[in-house]
Design an enzyme around this catalytic site. Structure first.
Site, PDB file in Angstrom:
ATOM      1  N   ASP A  67      37.021  25.518  81.307  1.00 24.37           N
ATOM      2  CA  ASP A  67      37.164  26.080  79.967  1.00 24.37           C
ATOM      3  C   ASP A  67      36.469  25.186  78.943  1.00 24.37           C
ATOM      4  O   ASP A  67      36.085  24.062  79.240  1.00 24.37           O
ATOM      5  CB  ASP A  67      38.645  26.280  79.603  1.00 24.37           C
ATOM      6  CG  ASP A  67      39.528  25.130  80.073  1.00 24.37           C
ATOM      7  OD1 ASP A  67      39.076  23.973  80.010  1.00 24.37           O
ATOM      8  OD2 ASP A  67      40.663  25.379  80.498  1.00 24.37           O
ATOM      9  N   ASP A 136      54.482  26.742  80.555  1.00 28.48           N
ATOM     10  CA  ASP A 136      54.728  28.184  80.540  1.00 28.48           C
ATOM     11  C   ASP A 136      54.024  28.906  81.683  1.00 28.48           C
ATOM     12  O   ASP A 136      53.995  30.133  81.734  1.00 28.48           O
ATOM     13  CB  ASP A 136      54.311  28.790  79.199  1.00 28.48           C
ATOM     14  CG  ASP A 136      52.835  28.540  78.881  1.00 28.48           C
ATOM     15  OD1 ASP A 136      52.134  27.932  79.717  1.00 28.48           O
ATOM     16  OD2 ASP A 136      52.386  28.954  77.786  1.00 28.48           O
ATOM     17  N   HIS A 138      50.712  28.661  82.445  1.00 34.62           N
ATOM     18  CA  HIS A 138      49.312  29.021  82.229  1.00 34.62           C
ATOM     19  C   HIS A 138      48.393  28.157  83.089  1.00 34.62           C
ATOM     20  O   HIS A 138      48.717  27.009  83.407  1.00 34.62           O
ATOM     21  CB  HIS A 138      48.927  28.939  80.748  1.00 34.62           C
ATOM     22  CG  HIS A 138      48.744  27.556  80.216  1.00 34.62           C
ATOM     23  ND1 HIS A 138      49.665  26.929  79.412  1.00 34.62           N
ATOM     24  CD2 HIS A 138      47.722  26.663  80.364  1.00 34.62           C
ATOM     25  CE1 HIS A 138      49.229  25.733  79.080  1.00 34.62           C
ATOM     26  NE2 HIS A 138      48.059  25.537  79.654  1.00 34.62           N
ATOM     27  N   GLU A 143      46.990  32.259  79.003  1.00 38.12           N
ATOM     28  CA  GLU A 143      48.376  32.165  78.578  1.00 38.12           C
ATOM     29  C   GLU A 143      49.206  33.290  79.203  1.00 38.12           C
ATOM     30  O   GLU A 143      48.657  34.252  79.752  1.00 38.12           O
ATOM     31  CB  GLU A 143      48.455  32.232  77.047  1.00 38.12           C
ATOM     32  CG  GLU A 143      47.714  31.117  76.326  1.00 38.12           C
ATOM     33  CD  GLU A 143      48.396  29.759  76.451  1.00 38.12           C
ATOM     34  OE1 GLU A 143      49.528  29.710  76.970  1.00 38.12           O
ATOM     35  OE2 GLU A 143      47.797  28.762  76.024  1.00 38.12           O
TER      36      GLU A 143
END
Length: 261
Positions: A67, A136, A138, A143
């Site tokens: 990314d 979470d 991800h 996400e």
């Protein structure tokens, strides 16, 4: 999915680095997918030690980025391209000519995303993709509720993520970009081997949801259950919520030595 429970982060780094080394011995020009952040640092440090000792040769190895920030110049010290140059490429003796990443400064970001997907495919695909995981669930910047079929695309950072990342920008959230380019879950799943490293108690719930929960977009990392060769390496703290921890320890302890991860 194979789950390997290790004593600590250093042991996890050594295990994954050896898997990368074995891959490079079989395929010297392997394309390694790498992630940023503090979690994978023990992997890069262990692999660097192997290179410096002569245990593995990275002269033909290639590196692919997971990314990147949108709008941040490539030469900015906190662009992920710069971070990976400092933490991966230079220690391993790999030049920028062997590096692949999306263009976060492109005028047409969507076209840049599509071009990166094509470039990965044109390079023969990622041989081993190293992943971290968020609390979470991800992976990359996918996400919760990201499409499990998503491709490389632009994503908007949550305010909490920008707050968290401000520490890399002199504590100034205004310097943190609002957008990133990330490989999508569908893109990530095309790598031949996925290796997720998680350490610390703070990742325990996400690890349990990834490994033992249902495949669901609310936990993007759970998509690894769909992959034919996915390995989850966790320390004791990150494994603390796994109901099948004893089973995972038993199966890993009794697998053939030649099988690797």
């Amino acid at each position: 999915m194979e789950v390997v429970i290790v004593p600590d982060a250093a042991a996890g780094g050594e295990l994954i680095a050896e898997a990368m080394a074995q891959l490079l011995r079989r395929k010297p020009d392997a394309l390694l997918g790498v992630a940023t952040g503090s979690t994978p640092l023990p992997v890069y440090q262990a692999l660097t030690a192997k290179v410096r000792s002569g245990a593995v040769d990275t002269a033909k190895a290639r590196i692919a980025q997971l990314d990147e920030y949108v709008g941040l110049p490539a030469e900015h010290p906190e662009s992920y391209r710069s971070v990976l140059r400092r933490e991966v490429l230079e220690p391993l003796g790999i030049g920028m000519d062997a590096f692949m990443g999306p263009d976060g400064t492109a005028a047409d970001v969507q076209a840049a995303c599509e071009a990166y997907d094509r470039a990965l495919a044109g390079a023969g695909g990622v041989d081993l993709q190293l992943l971290g995981i968020g609390t979470d669930g991800h992976i990359g910047f996918n996400e919760p509720c990201s499409s499990l079929a998503s491709r490389t695309r632009i994503k908007t950072l949550t305010e909490q993520t920008r707050v968290d990342n401000a520490r890399f920008f002199d504590g100034d959230i205004e310097q943190v970009p609002h957008h990133v380019i990330t490989q999508g879950i569908g893109t990530i799943l095309e790598a031949r081997h996925l290796v997720l490293l998680a350490t610390g108690e703070g990742k325990a719930d996400a690890v349990a949801a990834t490994v033992e929960g249902p495949v669901a977009a609310v936990c993007p990392a759970s998509a690894l259950q769909l992959h034919p060769h996915a390995t989850v390496v966790v320390d004791e703290a990150a494994a603390s919520k796994l109901k099948l921890a004893d089973y995972f320890r038993h199966t890993y302890a009794h697998k053939p030595d030649w099988q690797g991860i």
